[in-house]
Design a protein around this motif. Sequence first.
Motif, mmCIF file in Angstrom:
data_model
loop_
_atom_site.group_PDB
_atom_site.id
_atom_site.type_symbol
_atom_site.label_atom_id
_atom_site.label_comp_id
_atom_site.label_asym_id
_atom_site.label_seq_id
_atom_site.Cartn_x
_atom_site.Cartn_y
_atom_site.Cartn_z
ATOM 1 N N LEU A 1 10.923 11.132 -13.856
ATOM 2 C CA LEU A 1 11.624 10.706 -12.783
ATOM 3 C C LEU A 1 10.583 10.576 -11.528
ATOM 4 C CD1 LEU A 1 15.221 11.870 -13.195
ATOM 5 C CD2 LEU A 1 14.354 9.716 -13.979
ATOM 6 N N GLY A 2 10.737 9.569 -10.727
ATOM 7 C CA GLY A 2 9.900 9.611 -9.620
ATOM 8 C C GLY A 2 10.662 9.697 -8.094
ATOM 9 N N ASP A 3 9.895 9.087 -7.018
ATOM 10 C CA ASP A 3 10.574 8.971 -5.743
ATOM 11 C C ASP A 3 10.343 7.934 -5.094
ATOM 12 O OD1 ASP A 3 7.540 9.213 -5.459
ATOM 13 O OD2 ASP A 3 7.722 11.478 -4.916
ATOM 14 N N VAL A 4 10.723 7.661 -3.787
ATOM 15 C CA VAL A 4 10.701 6.200 -3.228
ATOM 16 C C VAL A 4 9.337 5.962 -2.576
ATOM 17 C CG1 VAL A 4 11.621 4.967 -1.185
ATOM 18 C CG2 VAL A 4 13.239 6.277 -2.658
ATOM 19 N N PRO A 5 8.702 5.002 -3.149
ATOM 20 C CA PRO A 5 7.334 4.825 -2.485
ATOM 21 C C PRO A 5 7.332 4.544 -1.032
ATOM 22 C CG PRO A 5 7.765 3.374 -4.477
ATOM 23 C CD PRO A 5 9.040 3.873 -3.939
ATOM 24 N N PHE A 6 6.432 4.906 -0.200
ATOM 25 C CA PHE A 6 6.508 4.738 1.213
ATOM 26 C C PHE A 6 5.049 4.660 1.623
ATOM 27 C CE2 PHE A 6 5.683 9.335 0.586
ATOM 28 C CZ PHE A 6 4.615 9.633 1.423
ATOM 29 N N PHE A 7 4.705 4.029 2.794
ATOM 30 C CA PHE A 7 3.284 3.952 3.360
ATOM 31 C C PHE A 7 3.398 4.617 4.695
ATOM 32 C CE2 PHE A 7 1.028 1.639 6.696
ATOM 33 C CZ PHE A 7 -0.261 1.993 6.030
ATOM 34 N N ARG A 8 2.567 5.564 4.932
ATOM 35 C CA ARG A 8 2.287 6.232 6.161
ATOM 36 C C ARG A 8 0.805 6.239 6.286
ATOM 37 N NH1 ARG A 8 4.969 11.072 5.084
ATOM 38 N NH2 ARG A 8 3.043 11.967 4.054
ATOM 39 N N ILE B 1 0.867 -1.197 -0.086
ATOM 40 C CA ILE B 1 -0.051 0.095 -0.013
ATOM 41 C C ILE B 1 1.005 1.187 -0.217
ATOM 42 C CG2 ILE B 1 -1.779 1.239 1.089
ATOM 43 C CD1 ILE B 1 -2.559 -1.360 0.070
ATOM 44 N N ARG B 2 0.644 2.111 -0.982
ATOM 45 C CA ARG B 2 1.564 3.393 -1.062
ATOM 46 C C ARG B 2 0.791 4.490 -0.880
ATOM 47 N NH1 ARG B 2 4.894 5.070 -6.371
ATOM 48 N NH2 ARG B 2 5.948 6.907 -5.673
ATOM 49 N N THR B 3 1.396 5.430 -0.007
ATOM 50 C CA THR B 3 0.721 6.678 0.373
ATOM 51 C C THR B 3 1.368 7.730 -0.906
ATOM 52 O OG1 THR B 3 1.018 6.293 2.729
ATOM 53 C CG2 THR B 3 0.730 8.736 2.083
ATOM 54 N N HIS B 4 0.214 8.434 -1.414
ATOM 55 C CA HIS B 4 0.781 9.502 -2.749
ATOM 56 C C HIS B 4 1.505 10.605 -1.736
ATOM 57 C CE1 HIS B 4 0.335 12.513 -5.477
ATOM 58 N NE2 HIS B 4 0.086 11.294 -6.552
#
Length: 210
Positions: free
Chosen positions: A203-210, A118-121
Motif C-alpha cells: 500500500l502507498g500514499d498520496v502522490p504530491f509535488f513539492r 512530477i512527483r516528489t519522493h
Amino acid sequence: IYPNVPEQPEVLILDTAQTDVRDNAIWHTDVTFLPTPALGAVLSAKLLPAYGGDTLWASGIAAYEALSEPMKNLLQGLTATHEFIKSFPLERFGNTPQDLARWEEAKRKNPPLSHPVIRTHPVSGRKSLFVNEGFTTRINELSDSESEVILKLLFAHATRPEFTIRWRWQINDVAFWDNRVTQHYAVDDYRPQRRVMHRATILGDVPFFR
C-alpha cells in the motif's frame, strides 16, 4: 482482475495459462489509477519459459533529472489523469459473465483521477516523472493536442535505455521495487510457453509535488 493464491489472498497469480497478461507488456507504474498508488511491489518467479520473459525497470528520477530546465519548469505544477480502463479494456477482461462482473466492479471502484506530473519522493525528496503509458490519458492543464504531444515525448523519454535495467529471471528470484519512482515492462517474447509469477503489492500514499 487477477486470481489470488488461496492460502495467501494478498498475493496475486500472474499465470499466462489462466489470464491474458498482455497489459504488463507496456511500460507502466502499478495502479496509478488509485488515489494512493502502490508504494512498491514484490515479484517472485514460480514457473519460467525456456527463454524470454525478462522484466525491465526504468528510473523516473533519472528521467526527470535528464530533462532540460525549460521542460522541468513547464511540467512542474501540472497534473495528469490516470484511468483503470486504459490497460484493462472491456474487450479483453469482460469475456465471461464472471469476468464482466469483476471488471464492472473494478471500474466502478476506480473512476479516473489526477496526480502530479512530477512527483516528489516522500523519503528522499527527489523529483520523478510520474506519468506512464499504461494508465495516463491526458495532462489536464493543456489542450488535447498539447497533452498528446507532451505525453508521447515523456513516455519515450522516460524509457530511454540509459534509465533502465533488465532482469533475466531464475526460479524463485524475488524482485522488490519502489513503485513511486519507477516504471516496469514485462517482455512478452516467450509465447506459447507458460510463465507464472506471484506478486504482492504494498500500500502507498498520496502522490504530491513539492
